[in-house]
Design a protein around this motif. Sequence first.
Motif, short mmCIF file in Angstrom:
data_model
loop_
_atom_site.label_atom_id
_atom_site.label_comp_id
_atom_site.label_asym_id
_atom_site.label_seq_id
_atom_site.Cartn_x
_atom_site.Cartn_y
_atom_site.Cartn_z
N LEU A 104 0.83 -1.21 0.00
CA LEU A 104 0.00 0.00 0.00
C LEU A 104 0.86 1.25 0.00
O LEU A 104 0.58 2.21 -0.72
CB LEU A 104 -0.94 0.01 1.22
CG LEU A 104 -2.04 -1.05 1.22
CD1 LEU A 104 -2.75 -1.09 2.57
CD2 LEU A 104 -3.03 -0.81 0.10
N LEU A 105 1.93 1.25 0.79
CA LEU A 105 2.84 2.40 0.82
C LEU A 105 3.51 2.59 -0.54
O LEU A 105 3.64 3.71 -1.03
CB LEU A 105 3.88 2.22 1.93
CG LEU A 105 3.35 2.39 3.35
CD1 LEU A 105 4.39 1.90 4.37
CD2 LEU A 105 2.97 3.83 3.62
N ALA A 106 3.94 1.49 -1.16
CA ALA A 106 4.62 1.59 -2.45
C ALA A 106 3.66 2.06 -3.55
O ALA A 106 4.05 2.83 -4.44
CB ALA A 106 5.23 0.24 -2.83
N THR A 107 2.42 1.63 -3.50
CA THR A 107 1.45 1.96 -4.54
C THR A 107 0.83 3.34 -4.36
O THR A 107 0.71 4.10 -5.31
CB THR A 107 0.32 0.90 -4.58
OG1 THR A 107 0.92 -0.39 -4.80
CG2 THR A 107 -0.68 1.20 -5.67
N GLY A 122 2.99 7.36 1.26
CA GLY A 122 2.78 7.49 2.69
C GLY A 122 1.99 8.74 3.02
O GLY A 122 1.92 9.69 2.24
N PHE A 123 1.41 8.75 4.21
CA PHE A 123 0.58 9.85 4.66
C PHE A 123 0.96 10.26 6.07
O PHE A 123 1.66 9.53 6.77
CB PHE A 123 -0.91 9.46 4.59
CG PHE A 123 -1.40 9.35 3.18
CD1 PHE A 123 -2.13 10.37 2.61
CD2 PHE A 123 -1.11 8.23 2.42
CE1 PHE A 123 -2.56 10.29 1.30
CE2 PHE A 123 -1.53 8.14 1.10
CZ PHE A 123 -2.26 9.17 0.55
N ARG A 124 0.50 11.44 6.46
CA ARG A 124 0.74 11.93 7.81
C ARG A 124 -0.49 12.71 8.26
O ARG A 124 -1.37 13.01 7.46
CB ARG A 124 1.98 12.82 7.86
CG ARG A 124 1.89 14.08 7.05
CD ARG A 124 3.20 14.86 7.06
NE ARG A 124 3.06 16.08 6.31
CZ ARG A 124 2.61 17.24 6.80
NH1 ARG A 124 2.24 17.31 8.06
NH2 ARG A 124 2.51 18.31 6.04
N ALA A 125 -0.53 13.00 9.55
CA ALA A 125 -1.61 13.80 10.11
C ALA A 125 -1.14 15.24 10.22
O ALA A 125 -0.03 15.50 10.65
CB ALA A 125 -2.00 13.26 11.49
N ARG A 126 -1.99 16.18 9.80
CA ARG A 126 -1.64 17.60 9.86
C ARG A 126 -2.63 18.32 10.77
O ARG A 126 -3.84 18.17 10.62
CB ARG A 126 -1.66 18.22 8.47
CG ARG A 126 -1.37 19.73 8.52
CD ARG A 126 -1.16 20.35 7.17
NE ARG A 126 -2.30 20.16 6.28
CZ ARG A 126 -2.24 20.37 4.97
NH1 ARG A 126 -1.10 20.74 4.40
NH2 ARG A 126 -3.31 20.20 4.22
N GLN A 177 9.12 12.05 7.28
CA GLN A 177 8.82 10.67 6.89
C GLN A 177 7.31 10.43 6.96
O GLN A 177 6.62 11.06 7.77
CB GLN A 177 9.53 9.68 7.82
CG GLN A 177 11.03 9.78 7.76
CD GLN A 177 11.57 9.40 6.40
OE1 GLN A 177 11.14 8.43 5.81
NE2 GLN A 177 12.49 10.20 5.90
N PRO A 178 6.79 9.50 6.17
CA PRO A 178 5.36 9.18 6.28
C PRO A 178 5.07 8.51 7.63
O PRO A 178 5.90 7.78 8.16
CB PRO A 178 5.10 8.21 5.13
CG PRO A 178 6.41 7.85 4.56
CD PRO A 178 7.45 8.76 5.10
N LEU A 179 3.91 8.79 8.17
CA LEU A 179 3.48 8.18 9.42
C LEU A 179 2.90 6.79 9.16
O LEU A 179 3.01 5.91 9.99
CB LEU A 179 2.45 9.08 10.10
CG LEU A 179 1.96 8.69 11.48
CD1 LEU A 179 3.13 8.55 12.46
CD2 LEU A 179 0.98 9.72 11.99
N ALA A 221 -0.98 13.80 2.28
CA ALA A 221 0.16 13.06 1.74
C ALA A 221 1.43 13.47 2.48
O ALA A 221 1.58 14.63 2.88
CB ALA A 221 0.31 13.32 0.25
N ALA A 222 2.35 12.55 2.65
CA ALA A 222 3.55 12.80 3.44
C ALA A 222 4.37 13.96 2.90
O ALA A 222 4.97 14.71 3.66
CB ALA A 222 4.41 11.55 3.54
N GLY A 223 4.41 14.16 1.61
CA GLY A 223 5.22 15.22 1.02
C GLY A 223 4.58 16.59 1.01
O GLY A 223 5.20 17.57 0.60
N SER A 224 3.33 16.70 1.47
CA SER A 224 2.64 18.00 1.42
C SER A 224 3.16 18.94 2.49
O SER A 224 3.63 18.51 3.53
CB SER A 224 1.14 17.81 1.55
OG SER A 224 0.84 17.23 2.80
#
Length: 149
Positions: A71-74, A77-81, A118-120, A144-147
Amino acid sequence: MEREREEEVIYRALDYRLTCGMCGHGVTGSRGQQIVAEGFGWFDEWQCENCGLVSDDYGDGPGPEDVRQGLLATFGGFRARLVEGRDGTVAAARHLREIFDCGPAEAIGRLKAAKAGQPLGTAVEVEALVRALRRDGYAYETVAAGSED
């Protein structure tokens, strides 16, 4: 008469191919993570259209590590903001312990890594965290982790 509210299901899944153990027919299965009625868990399901054999496995928590990594590769990654208000880091650590069934050191390590860029976790894992934080009165969203903040 009051109408029953439909459950909102949030999920991310990966399809895979396998051979039916009963008839040998090619089948497409689906593995992933989901939130159903505030319950976070994983699933692995398929049905043979040739003979009707069904396989459906479900469990609580993030599920098999190969599913998480897929799932992470496809999907990334995500995070909470934090949207507004007070920071919920302590509450987030507590909820991460529940989501990942991990100790305090791992939960804090995941939060520190996320603050460092890093993604959470997967989209569904982070959404489970964000929903728990909202129930506690914190204003967070899944991004998204990069946002940027």
